[in-house]
Design a protein around this motif. Structure first.
Motif, short mmCIF file in Angstrom:
data_model
loop_
_atom_site.label_atom_id
_atom_site.label_comp_id
_atom_site.label_asym_id
_atom_site.label_seq_id
_atom_site.Cartn_x
_atom_site.Cartn_y
_atom_site.Cartn_z
N UNK A 137 0.80 -1.22 0.00
CA UNK A 137 0.00 0.00 0.00
C UNK A 137 0.83 1.27 0.00
N UNK A 138 2.02 1.22 0.58
CA UNK A 138 2.76 2.47 0.80
C UNK A 138 4.16 2.48 0.20
N UNK A 139 4.56 1.45 -0.50
CA UNK A 139 5.91 1.40 -1.04
C UNK A 139 5.89 1.11 -2.53
N UNK A 140 7.01 1.43 -3.18
CA UNK A 140 7.19 1.11 -4.60
C UNK A 140 8.58 0.53 -4.79
N UNK A 141 8.70 -0.30 -5.79
CA UNK A 141 10.01 -0.79 -6.22
C UNK A 141 10.42 0.08 -7.40
N UNK A 142 11.49 0.84 -7.21
CA UNK A 142 11.96 1.76 -8.25
C UNK A 142 13.15 1.13 -8.95
N UNK A 143 13.11 1.16 -10.29
CA UNK A 143 14.17 0.58 -11.09
C UNK A 143 14.62 1.59 -12.14
N UNK A 144 15.90 1.50 -12.48
CA UNK A 144 16.44 2.39 -13.50
C UNK A 144 17.54 1.67 -14.27
N UNK A 145 17.59 1.95 -15.56
CA UNK A 145 18.67 1.45 -16.42
C UNK A 145 19.34 2.64 -17.09
N UNK A 146 20.65 2.56 -17.21
CA UNK A 146 21.42 3.63 -17.83
C UNK A 146 22.25 3.02 -18.96
N UNK A 147 22.37 3.78 -20.06
CA UNK A 147 23.16 3.32 -21.20
C UNK A 147 24.62 3.71 -20.98
N UNK A 148 25.47 2.69 -20.78
CA UNK A 148 26.90 2.91 -20.56
C UNK A 148 27.70 1.90 -21.37
N UNK A 149 28.75 2.37 -21.94
CA UNK A 149 29.69 1.52 -22.68
C UNK A 149 28.98 0.62 -23.69
N UNK A 150 27.99 1.18 -24.37
CA UNK A 150 27.32 0.45 -25.44
C UNK A 150 26.28 -0.55 -24.99
N UNK A 151 25.91 -0.55 -23.71
CA UNK A 151 24.86 -1.48 -23.26
C UNK A 151 24.04 -0.86 -22.13
N UNK A 152 22.86 -1.39 -21.95
CA UNK A 152 21.97 -0.91 -20.89
C UNK A 152 22.28 -1.68 -19.61
N UNK A 153 22.57 -0.92 -18.54
CA UNK A 153 22.93 -1.51 -17.26
C UNK A 153 21.94 -1.05 -16.19
N UNK A 154 21.58 -1.95 -15.28
CA UNK A 154 20.71 -1.59 -14.17
C UNK A 154 21.51 -0.75 -13.19
N UNK A 155 21.02 0.47 -12.91
CA UNK A 155 21.71 1.35 -11.97
C UNK A 155 20.92 1.56 -10.69
#
Length: 122
Positions: free
Chosen positions: A99-117
């Motif tokens: 009810x009160x939380x979220x799972x936040x995810x992000x990916x960043x493009x580094x060195x020619x590939x998408x990485x989870x940051x």
């Protein structure tokens, strides 16, 4: 000599009193143990529910990640229907967790590939 009197210290009333006291102590201890067991059960149920919610949110976030990666392989990727935010070289999304939380995810493009940051509960 008097026939009706007993000369001992412990009378029949004292033994009965000790027996009643022992039974009362056993009942109190059993109620305390029952209460502790109930609290442990309730806590373990809440913990199991929280873990289940986390794993469901984690699976949903992984599915979104997989869909994003598949769309990014296309010549002109379109992510508008995936409820993600794409700014510069970073893609972020959130999945509700309870009810009160979220799972936040992000990916960043580094060195020619998408990485989870980022992959954290907030």
């Amino acid at each position: 000599m008097k026939e009706g009197k007993s000369g001992g210290f412990i009378h029949m009333g004292t033994i009965s009193l000790l027996t009643v006291l022992l039974v009362v102590m056993l009942v109190v201890l059993s109620l305390l143990m029952l209460s502790g067991a109930r609290q442990d059960y309730d806590y373990s149920q809440k913990l199991a529910q929280r873990k289940t919610e986390f794993y469901e949110a984690n699976n949903q976030a992984q599915r979104i990640r997989q869909q994003v990666l598949l769309r990014l392989e296309e010549p002109s990727p379109e992510l508008g229907d995936l409820s993600v935010t794409w700014q510069d070289d970073q893609i972020t999304w959130q999945v509700p967790l309870g009810d009160s939380q979220v799972l936040r995810a992000a990916m960043t493009f580094r060195d020619g590939q998408w990485m989870i940051t980022c992959w954290q509960v907030e």
